[in-house]
Structure formats: C-alpha cells, structure tokens
Write an enzyme that holds these catalytic residues in place. Structure first.
Site, PDB file in Angstrom:
ATOM      1  N   ARG A 162       7.365   7.460 -25.870  1.00 42.26           N
ATOM      2  CA  ARG A 162       8.405   8.310 -26.349  1.00 42.26           C
ATOM      3  C   ARG A 162       9.299   7.662 -27.159  1.00 42.26           C
ATOM      4  O   ARG A 162      10.424   8.419 -27.858  1.00 42.26           O
ATOM      5  CB  ARG A 162       9.232   8.644 -24.976  1.00 42.26           C
ATOM      6  CG  ARG A 162       8.178   9.656 -24.137  1.00 42.26           C
ATOM      7  CD  ARG A 162       8.415   9.838 -22.618  1.00 42.26           C
ATOM      8  NE  ARG A 162       8.165   8.460 -22.106  1.00 42.26           N
ATOM      9  CZ  ARG A 162       8.755   8.220 -20.691  1.00 42.26           C
ATOM     10  NH1 ARG A 162       9.390   9.127 -20.120  1.00 42.26           N
ATOM     11  NH2 ARG A 162       8.138   6.912 -20.118  1.00 42.26           N
TER      12      ARG A 162
ATOM     13  N   LYS B 182      -7.227   3.926 -16.745  1.00 42.52           N
ATOM     14  CA  LYS B 182      -7.119   3.175 -15.600  1.00 42.52           C
ATOM     15  C   LYS B 182      -8.074   3.592 -14.126  1.00 42.52           C
ATOM     16  O   LYS B 182      -7.338   4.198 -13.217  1.00 42.52           O
ATOM     17  CB  LYS B 182      -5.664   3.689 -14.790  1.00 42.52           C
ATOM     18  CG  LYS B 182      -4.306   3.303 -15.873  1.00 42.52           C
ATOM     19  CD  LYS B 182      -3.220   3.321 -15.429  1.00 42.52           C
ATOM     20  CE  LYS B 182      -1.911   3.028 -16.426  1.00 42.52           C
ATOM     21  NZ  LYS B 182      -1.947   3.979 -17.565  1.00 42.52           N
TER      22      LYS B 182
ATOM     23  N   ASP C  70      -6.439   5.370 -22.097  1.00 40.39           N
ATOM     24  CA  ASP C  70      -5.630   4.695 -20.918  1.00 40.39           C
ATOM     25  C   ASP C  70      -6.123   5.395 -19.558  1.00 40.39           C
ATOM     26  O   ASP C  70      -5.240   6.057 -18.774  1.00 40.39           O
ATOM     27  CB  ASP C  70      -4.192   4.731 -21.000  1.00 40.39           C
ATOM     28  CG  ASP C  70      -3.228   3.959 -20.185  1.00 40.39           C
ATOM     29  OD1 ASP C  70      -3.855   3.198 -19.275  1.00 40.39           O
ATOM     30  OD2 ASP C  70      -2.006   3.894 -20.500  1.00 40.39           O
TER      31      ASP C  70
HETATM   32  P1  5BU Z   1       6.523   5.262 -22.893  1.00 38.22           P
HETATM   33  O1  5BU Z   1       6.519   7.039 -23.185  1.00 38.22           O
HETATM   34  O2  5BU Z   1       6.347   4.322 -24.097  1.00 38.22           O
HETATM   35  O3  5BU Z   1       7.030   4.978 -21.651  1.00 38.22           O
HETATM   36  O4  5BU Z   1       4.815   5.365 -22.584  1.00 38.22           O
HETATM   37  C1  5BU Z   1       4.260   4.378 -22.186  1.00 38.22           C
HETATM   38  C2  5BU Z   1       2.692   4.692 -21.763  1.00 38.22           C
HETATM   39  O5  5BU Z   1       2.211   3.286 -21.479  1.00 38.22           O
HETATM   40  C3  5BU Z   1       2.168   5.927 -20.813  1.00 38.22           C
HETATM   41  O6  5BU Z   1       1.192   6.152 -21.487  1.00 38.22           O
HETATM   42  C4  5BU Z   1       1.857   5.059 -19.591  1.00 38.22           C
HETATM   43  O7  5BU Z   1       0.918   5.817 -18.930  1.00 38.22           O
HETATM   44  C5  5BU Z   1       1.392   3.799 -20.180  1.00 38.22           C
HETATM   45  N1  5BU Z   1       1.981   2.671 -19.400  1.00 38.22           N
HETATM   46  C6  5BU Z   1       2.965   2.179 -18.980  1.00 38.22           C
HETATM   47  O8  5BU Z   1       3.939   2.735 -19.239  1.00 38.22           O
HETATM   48  N2  5BU Z   1       2.912   1.040 -18.211  1.00 38.22           N
HETATM   49  C7  5BU Z   1       2.067   0.414 -17.555  1.00 38.22           C
HETATM   50  O9  5BU Z   1       2.070  -0.516 -17.121  1.00 38.22           O
HETATM   51  C8  5BU Z   1       0.814   0.805 -18.030  1.00 38.22           C
HETATM   52  C9  5BU Z   1       0.666   1.981 -18.880  1.00 38.22           C
HETATM   53 BR1  5BU Z   1      -0.727  -0.087 -17.539  1.00 38.22          BR
END
Ligand code: 5BU
Length: 278
Positions: free
Chosen positions: A243, A96, A94
């Site tokens: 998470r 970006k 990821d």
């Molecule tokens: P979480 O722990 O489920 O909140 O992690 C979400 C992951 O997805 C995290 O690695 C972010 O960098 C990634 N992400 C996100 O949460 N929202 C977005 O719009 C994008 C990436 Br693009």
C-alpha cells in the site's frame, strides 16, 4: 560465527546458491539495481495488470495473492508471464502454505491457480514441521522453484519469535536445495545452530514485508519500517512494499510508478551503503 553474506554484492551471492530460483533472484537484483518487490493486493485482474505494468521497470519481483482476485481465470497467467518478460522480474505467490505434505503438494500444483506452474517463489509456515517442505519440494524442485519459510512476521504480537524462529532456521538448513531463505525482519545466518555445527558460510535470502515511508502501521496490526532500517539496519535483502506504493487508488498508475521508483532508490541506496561499510 556466520560470515555475514549481506556484506557481499548481490551478484556475488548468486554463487552461494545451487537453487536456480535463488540464483536468478540475485542476478535480477544485480542487473536491475533494484531490491524492491511490490506486493499487489488488489481484487480485479485489470488493476493487477495495470499496476504491474506501472511498477515493472523498478522491481526485481512482484508478490501476489492470486486468491484475492474476484475474476481470476488461468488465462491471466499468460498475461502475467508476458509482463515478467517485458520488465525482467520474478513472481512470488505469497501463499503461506501451512498443511500436511500431501495437501500442500496438491494446493501448490493443482486447483484453479496451479501456483507451481508460474510462480518462481512461494512460502510456507514452518508450523507443520519438515514434512511441509517434503510435500512442496516434491512439486517445486523438479521445476526449479524456490521456497521461503516464514521465520518471523511483521505484525504486532506475532508468535513467530524465539524458539519458533530458531526451529524454522534449523528446518531450512536441512533442505537447502529448495529452501532459499526466509520472510523475516533481520538476518538469520547462524540462528539456532547446534553445538559443533559449521554454519560459517551459510547464506539465506531475506525478504522483508512491513515497509512504508509515510506510515508506521495500519489499523489491523501491520507495522512499518523504512527501506533504510530494513536493508541497512537489519541486513534484509529484498523489501516488500504494498500500500505504500499503490495506496488506496489502484487506478492512479502515474503516481504508482513514481512511488515505486522512490522506494527502489531508497532500497538501493541502503544496499550500497551496506556493502560499502565493511
Ligand atoms: P502492505 O500493503 O505493504 O502492508 O502489504 C504487505 C504485504 O506483505 C501483504 O501482502 C501481506 O500479506 C504480506 N505480509 C506482511 O505484511 N507481513 C508478513 O509478516 C508477511 C506477509 Br509473512
């Protein structure tokens, strides 16, 4: 009018794509009966490997941020590749990307991470315009890799909306050999189409982050939906969960495996309901 590819099975949709990574993603979804990607955002390689091994049986994809590892060493990649073969899933770094073509080509191919050499899928912000796709595809296309554009984000107050999202979809449409879909919150077929343009059969792979069963968000602007809302309600193809699965204790691998199994079951049930509701 778009033809609503999300009503087709994942297996059938593999045929809608020429990009080899897109094909393998759809084939993996079908074979493993999982539309779950786990995002493993931990800072120690040992925890990363343990979590991947625990969730591996339940995922189609592992999403990484390799730049947050304190102890990254390129030998880790061999161990990551071993786990992807053991459990049959693909990698999505990821990253970006968001710079000019020449710079992103170097960031993608070189440095300590050499992302293109191991990550099947990566993503880019459309903000620099089509040159970012040109730069990344010069590296990724010969390797059979795929790219997602960030058409929308899961965060409160995101600027990736409206005309920006439409322009992102138009950019993708011009580069279907390499751009296989989007990070988005809903389906993107037909969005931003020009008058007279035929978008009837287009199909984009939609990966969606911001998924949680037990929480509505975090203290830093993240917003969560359930797998059912994302897959059935909004037609997204792959749910990305971080998470919600590894929680606050990356060492609790037994709990982590059970949680991944639960998200996998919820995501797959929503998909079955979606394809049945023609
Ligand atoms: P979480 O722990 O489920 O909140 O992690 C979400 C992951 O997805 C995290 O690695 C972010 O960098 C990634 N992400 C996100 O949460 N929202 C977005 O719009 C994008 C990436 Br693009």
């Amino acid at each position: 009018m778009p033809s609503y590819p999300h009503k087709q099975t994942y297996g059938a949709r593999a045929l809608n794509f020429t990009n080899p990574t897109a094909k393998s993603i759809f084939e993996t979804l079908e074979r493993k009966k999982s539309n779950l990607a786990v995002s493993v955002d931990v800072t120690k390689a040992e925890d990363l490997l343990a979590i991947i091994d625990a969730v591996g049986p339940y995922v189609c994809m592992i999403k990484t941020h390799v730049d947050i590892l304190d102890d990254f060493d390129f030998s880790l990649i061999e161990q990551l590749q071993h786990l992807s073969e053991k459990h049959d899933f693909l990698y999505f770094e990821d990253r970006k990307f968001a710079d000019i073509g020449n710079t992103v080509a170097l960031q993608y191919s070189s440095g300590v991470h050499k992302i293109a050499s191991w990550s099947h899928l990566t993503n880019a912000h459309p903000v620099p315009g089509p040159s970012i796709i040109k730069g990344l595809s010069s590296i990724g296309l010969p390797l059979g890799r795929g790219l997602l554009l960030l058409a929308e984000m899961s965060t409160k107050g995101s600027l990736a909306v409206g005309e920006y999202t439409e322009a992102a979809v138009r950019m993708a449409r011009q580069h279907r050999d390499f751009v296989v879909g989007f990070i988005a919150q809903r389906r993107m077929e037909g969005i931003g189409a020009q008058a007279g343009e035929d978008v009837t059969d287009e199909d984009f792979l939609i990966l969606t982050p911001g998924i949680g069963l037990e929480s509505k968000g975090d203290a830093m602007g993240q917003q969560y939906r359930t797998p059912r809302e994302a897959v059935l309600g909004s037609g997204c193809d792959v749910i990305i969960v971080g998470r919600g699965i590894y929680g606050t204790d990356p060492k609790a691998v037994n709990i982590i495996g059970a949680k991944a199994e639960r998200y996998m079951a919820e995501g797959w049930a929503a998909y079955l309901e979606r394809i049945a509701s023609n």
